[in-house]
Scaffold this motif. Structure first.
Motif: not given
Length: 468
Positions: A87-88, A139-141, A144-150, A203-207
């Motif tokens: 993820l960027l 992605l679901t993990a 659960q673990e670090t939602p701030e990354l998403l 949605r925005k992260i998927f090109g």
């Protein structure tokens, strides 16, 4: 069409990577490996991760070798394994660790996904085999673990796409690898936005998804200066199995293929996906292939188990010695389910095999001969069951199995495959993934008119042996 042009396939697997130059000469595809490097997993923040910076540095080092040899490629294509990603953020910086599919973070996460969408409905949408390490569960993990990354993420790139990004500065998603995420709709052949919403994934992260043969772009000025030349980065089938299947030296509809490496992938090539409940119960997958073909197959653990055993043996046996030892162990009857989760990343493969046999009330392998034959026999049994299931689901009989990839060199396993299935077995070519990668680049450059012409060239070019 023959030119003096050459093309570079960068084929990266779980344990090593290769830079292979390819060109057409006297109607045959010629190849030369010019650079090889190691790959592997390391622990980072409690997770098994890939060293992406190491991979990126090795990709550049192999490009420098092209310059050193004065063999500047017309284009470059990168393929790797599937499902894993980075993820960027908005500045293009990597977020978090590059966790690997063998990491345990996805354990139990499937239940969370199925609360949002039932498993049957999920398969009906994408036709992808359930593997607990699929991107959807990873992605679901993270949720659960670090939602701030998403929350901070702006771009989702799979591993080869990220390496392309580092070379060119262009972020581009590729279709064949994207299908391994379990987030692509099999009918629309693009990201399933309705599913993304159900899973609360942005949605925005998927090109936009691009097909093999698409141009990513030229090397960035910085990279071109570093390696000493300019070239064009092209999308092959960036999922290594997608590339390997292109190298099967027969029409995909006429035979069963076995892409044999760290993982085994066994199946057929189809033009229409099968997302039926029968297909789901047999746990087949409909991965995307070149020109919207479908790779209808099963993932099977593969040579990973053998590689792990070999590392634990005190003596560094040659492959020939391993075959001899396995042959000696043919009296041993216990078998294991090679796809059991206990074999995914055990601290000791020997102990994992022994524990499985004890757990299932079978004799425990004690000697190296018994351990080797147990795994060989178990793999061959799994292949034979998969062949039977393919024929049951499709209602067709197949006479031929084409084995491609590094594992096609394993004479002992090939013989067992023939013995267990009763089919004609052909082994080769060895560098199936790199050949498929090069083939797409040549197709883009007009070297071959179409895929069939390219596959005929593969038959002329590489040694394919009938297994006796």
């Amino acid at each position: 069409m023959e030119t003096n042009k050459c093309y570079l396939a960068i084929d990266i697997g779980a344990s090593s990577g290769r830079h292979i130059l390819g060109w057409l000469e006297n109607g045959k595809i010629r190849m030369e490996e010019i650079y090889r490097f190691q790959n592997g997993l390391h622990k980072e923040n409690g997770h098994l991760c890939w060293d992406i910076d190491h991979l990126a540095a090795e990709v550049v080092a192999g490009l420098k070798q092209c310059k050193k040899l004065d063999r500047v490629p017309t284009s470059v294509g990168i393929d790797t394994w599937g499902v894993d990603f980075v993820l960027l953020d908005a500045q293009g910086n990597r977020l978090g660790s590059s966790a690997a599919y063998r990491d345990s973070r996805t354990e139990g996460v499937d239940k969370i996904v199925y609360e949002k969408i039932p498993e049957k409905e999920l398969y009906a949408r994408n036709g992808i085999q359930k593997q607990i390490f699929n991107t959807i569960y990873q992605l679901t993990a993270i949720q659960q673990e670090t939602p701030e990354l998403l929350e901070r993420a702006e771009t989702f790139l799979m591993i080869p796409e990220y390496l392309n990004y580092l070379l060119t500065g262009v972020a581009m998603n590729e279709y064949t690898n994207a299908t391994t995420t379990q987030l692509v709709n099999a009918k629309t052949q693009t990201w399933d936005e309705e599913l993304l919403d159900l899973l609360d994934l942005p949605r925005k992260i998927f090109g936009e998804l691009h097909m093999p043969k698409s141009v990513v772009g030229p090397l960035s000025d910085k990279v071109a200066s570093l390696v000493g030349f300019q070239t064009t980065v092209v999308l092959p089938a960036t999922h290594d199995t997608g590339s390997a299947v292109l190298a099967v030296p027969a029409e995909g509809e006429e035979s069963i293929y076995l892409s044999s490496g760290t993982w085994s992938l066994m199946g057929i090539e189809r033009l229409i996906p099968d997302c039926t409940e029968i297909s789901r119960k047999h746990n087949f997958t409909n991965e995307g292939g070149y020109h919207y073909r479908y790779r209808y197959l099963k993932n099977i653990m593969g040579m990973w188990m053998m590689q792990s055993l070999r590392r634990e043996f005190k003596h560094a046996y040659t492959f020939e010695e391993l075959y001899q030892l396995a042959h000696i162990g043919r009296y041993f009857l216990s078998t294991v389910d090679v796809n059991d989760a206990s074999f995914l990343a055990p601290e000791s493969m020997i102990r994992a095999v022994q524990d499985y046999c004890e757990r299932t009330g079978q004799e425990k392998p004690e000697t190296e001969c018994e351990l080797l034959y147990c795994i060989y026999h178990s793999l061959a049994n799994c292949y034979a069951r998969t062949v039977a299931e393919i024929e049951e689901v499709t209602g067709r009989k197949y006479d031929i199995i084409n084995v491609v990839g590094g594992g096609c060199q394993d004479r002992f396993l090939n013989h067992l495959l023939k013995e267990e299935t009763g089919k004609k077995v052909y082994a080769g070519p060895v560098e199936g993934t790199a050949i498929g990668n090069l083939l797409v680049q040549m197709l883009r450059d007009g070297v071959f008119a179409d895929l069939n012409e390219g596959r005929r060239a593969i038959v002329r070019s590489f040694d394919v042996k009938k297994v006796d």
